[in-house]
Design a protein around this motif. Structure first.
Motif, mmCIF file in Angstrom:
data_model
loop_
_atom_site.group_PDB
_atom_site.id
_atom_site.type_symbol
_atom_site.label_atom_id
_atom_site.label_comp_id
_atom_site.label_asym_id
_atom_site.label_seq_id
_atom_site.Cartn_x
_atom_site.Cartn_y
_atom_site.Cartn_z
ATOM 1 N N ASP A 130 -6.768 2.440 9.925
ATOM 2 C CA ASP A 130 -5.516 1.744 9.588
ATOM 3 C C ASP A 130 -4.107 1.750 8.870
ATOM 4 O O ASP A 130 -2.921 1.044 8.890
ATOM 5 C CB ASP A 130 -6.362 0.404 8.937
ATOM 6 N N LEU A 131 -4.712 2.683 7.533
ATOM 7 C CA LEU A 131 -3.452 2.449 6.908
ATOM 8 C C LEU A 131 -2.664 3.870 7.124
ATOM 9 O O LEU A 131 -1.102 3.666 7.261
ATOM 10 C CB LEU A 131 -3.848 3.880 5.350
ATOM 11 N N GLN A 132 -2.459 4.284 8.404
ATOM 12 C CA GLN A 132 -1.309 5.020 9.252
ATOM 13 C C GLN A 132 -0.041 3.843 9.464
ATOM 14 O O GLN A 132 0.841 4.805 10.340
ATOM 15 C CB GLN A 132 -1.911 5.701 10.015
ATOM 16 N N LYS A 133 -0.296 2.743 10.064
ATOM 17 C CA LYS A 133 0.101 1.877 10.153
ATOM 18 C C LYS A 133 1.666 1.673 9.261
ATOM 19 O O LYS A 133 2.289 0.924 9.716
ATOM 20 C CB LYS A 133 -0.910 0.611 11.005
ATOM 21 N N GLN A 134 0.755 1.846 7.963
ATOM 22 C CA GLN A 134 1.915 1.058 7.076
ATOM 23 C C GLN A 134 2.234 2.888 6.362
ATOM 24 O O GLN A 134 3.310 2.313 6.050
ATOM 25 C CB GLN A 134 0.757 0.680 5.839
ATOM 26 N N VAL B 259 3.026 13.734 2.385
ATOM 27 C CA VAL B 259 1.410 12.970 2.027
ATOM 28 C C VAL B 259 0.192 13.843 3.358
ATOM 29 O O VAL B 259 0.991 13.731 4.369
ATOM 30 C CB VAL B 259 1.095 12.020 1.953
ATOM 31 N N ILE B 260 -0.059 15.035 2.641
ATOM 32 C CA ILE B 260 -1.256 15.601 3.674
ATOM 33 C C ILE B 260 -2.636 14.840 3.103
ATOM 34 O O ILE B 260 -2.949 14.907 1.723
ATOM 35 C CB ILE B 260 -0.867 17.190 3.290
ATOM 36 N N THR C 262 3.013 6.582 5.929
ATOM 37 C CA THR C 262 3.246 7.975 6.665
ATOM 38 C C THR C 262 2.706 9.269 5.396
ATOM 39 O O THR C 262 3.116 9.432 4.917
ATOM 40 C CB THR C 262 4.653 8.429 7.219
ATOM 41 N N PHE C 263 1.517 9.656 6.592
ATOM 42 C CA PHE C 263 0.801 11.029 6.105
ATOM 43 C C PHE C 263 0.281 12.084 7.370
ATOM 44 O O PHE C 263 0.133 11.155 8.481
ATOM 45 C CB PHE C 263 0.219 10.598 5.113
ATOM 46 N N TYR C 264 -0.525 12.852 6.523
ATOM 47 C CA TYR C 264 -0.174 14.282 7.657
ATOM 48 C C TYR C 264 -2.374 13.728 7.459
ATOM 49 O O TYR C 264 -2.322 13.247 6.185
ATOM 50 C CB TYR C 264 -0.340 14.952 7.754
#
Ligand SMILES: Cc1ncc(COP(=O)(O)O)c(C=O)c1O
Length: 466
Positions: free
Chosen positions: A252-256, A230-231, A258-260
């Motif tokens: 914060d969502l990056q902690k849960q 996901v980008i 995986t996306f660029y």
């Protein structure tokens, strides 16, 4: 030597002074110069001169043919698109980049200082934006090419999630792209990258009169697409109402998940120069890549923008942009060269106008430009609201005022008529747009020359035209 070239060379000082005098005359009268011209005819091609007439004759010919139709796009009342001005230092830097005619590539191979100047300028911009030094960057022509560059790296990252080297093998996997209110150039970049301009999953906008992402909906969509690379393309800020996605919430969502994460902060990046507005970008330091335009709020002449990419993606960047089978260009694995990290090979020293501007005016100078433009945008908005003909369609969040006429009937045609009249008077340039389906006008404040007097002229022109 060819006769005319020899003559120009012999008279170089005189010819450059002549050009300088014409440039200074233009800049000195820019406040009074029209921002638009009418009836520009498509010039019928005249025959290519068989024998050139040299620079002095050419200047004369250009002035006779075209100069009167050059509009004051770097003047104080050109508020269309997001058009920055040109400060004296930036112009000097730009001129000298033509004079020096360097081709900034590597530190080692090309044996000149230009790549260093570019790296230093990037470093200054990183300091201006208060970003961590793990961001590495370079110059491209504009935010469109910066978005393209960053999304190309995102594409390579996405392939890697499925074990595919897209740069070598092509796009052999499905990539999901989540975004709410992207700039058209990000979508154009998806088209250019073969990712497909219609292959986006639209994230809802936040409640209220907003263009920013609803981060709860983003989370739902991240969950739904967790089996795909996901980008996320986010806005900092949007072109119509300068709304900013909630950077901290996305971080914060990056902690849960995986996306660029790519941020288009073409002009919104400069919000960090305003104490009152810097919070709009808080959390952006966790992005994978960021787009910033210099020919917008840095007030350098076209063209110049930067890409900033987290250094952890250097390998993806190299895989995407490296020149292979070209021993004369050095070894991409060992010799750093911009030509292996961006879409262009040969380039002008595009960093020089920015270097000059940052050296000449510093952090406080750009702080002043940004604060001044924001204050003027608010003042303009207040005066519009006091005027019974116009109304704002969204609050002024930074430096763009998006407004329409109060009367709903036949609004699109009436606005087009206003723009026609403004074009005739040539004192104010603004762009048409559409905001949530409503035909509007928008005025973007990014020019260092704009003053309160210009605001009053603009209100007067709009009132006369409506
Ligand atoms: C948010 C944003 N992104 C990208 C662009 C494209 O910039 P450029 O025309 O410099 O390529 C713009 C231009 O207005 C913009 O506002």
């Amino acid at each position: 030597m060819y006769n005319t070239l020899q003559n120009d060379l012999d008279n170089l000082d005189y010819l450059l002074s002549l050009t300088k005098d014409k440039a200074a005359a233009y800049l000195n009268e820019i406040n009074d110069r029209p921002v638009s011209v009418n009836n520009v005819q498509v010039t019928i091609p005249i025959n290519l001169p068989e024998n050139g007439i040299g620079l002095e004759g050419t200047l004369k010919a250009f002035y006779e043919q075209h100069q009167d139709k050059i509009v004051a796009s770097s003047g104080p009342r050109y508020w269309g698109f997001v058009t920055g001005g040109t400060t004296p230092a930036a112009i000097a830097g730009d001129w000298l980049s033509a004079v020096f005619d360097q081709n900034p590539q590597g530190i080692k191979g090309s044996g000149d200082v230009s790549a260093n100047i570019e790296l230093q300028t990037i470093n200054w911009l990183i300091q201006l934006f208060g970003l961590p030094s793990y961001f590495k960057g370079g110059f491209v022509t504009g935010a469109t090419m910066s978005n393209f560059t960053c999304l190309a790296i995102a594409r390579q990252w996405a392939g890697k999630q499925k074990g595919i080297d897209i740069a070598r093998e092509g796009i052999k996997t499905e990539i999901r792209i989540l975004t709410a209110t992207p700039h058209s150039s990000a979508i154009k970049s998806l088209a250019m990258l073969g990712l497909g301009s219609s292959n986006i999953i639209t994230v809802k906008t936040a409640e209220g009169n907003r263009e920013a992402m609803d981060t709860a909906d983003l989370e739902v969509k991240l969950q739904e697409n967790k089996d795909y690379p996901v980008i996320v393309i986010s806005s900092g800020g949007t072109v119509n109402t300068v709304d900013f996605d909630d950077m901290q919430a996305i971080a914060d969502l990056q902690k849960q998940y995986t996306f660029y994460w790519h941020i288009d902060a073409a002009f919104g990046a400069f919000a960090v120069c305003s104490e009152k507005h810097s919070h709009l970008l808080s959390g952006w330091e966790f992005a994978d890549s960021i787009t910033v335009d210099c020919h917008k709020w840095l007030n350098v002449p076209y063209d110049g923008a930067i890409y900033l990419v987290h250094e952890k993606h250097a390998a993806f960047q190299l895989q995407t942009f490296q020149n292979s089978n070209a021993p004369y260009l050095g070894d991409p694995a060992t010799d750093f060269s911009f030509l292996n990290f961006g879409p262009e090979n040969s380039r002008r020293l595009r960093a020089l106008p920015a270097w000059f501007a940052l050296q000449a005016y510093g952090r406080s100078g750009f702080g002043w430009i940004v604060e001044n433009n924001i204050a003027l945008a608010n003042q303009f908005a207040q005066l519009l609201e006091q005027n019974t003909i116009f109304k704002l369609v969204a609050p002024v969040r930074l430096n763009v005022v998006c407004f329409t006429i109060d009367s709903e009937e036949d609004r699109g045609r009436k606005l087009a008529l206003i723009l026609e009249k403004l074009k005739v008077s040539g004192k104010l340039f603004i762009s048409p747009t559409s905001y949530k389906g409503v035909p509007c006008l928008r005025a973007a404040f990014v020019n260092w020359r704009t003053t309160e007097e210009d605001i009053l002229i603009a209100i007067n022109e709009l009132t006369k035209a409506s």
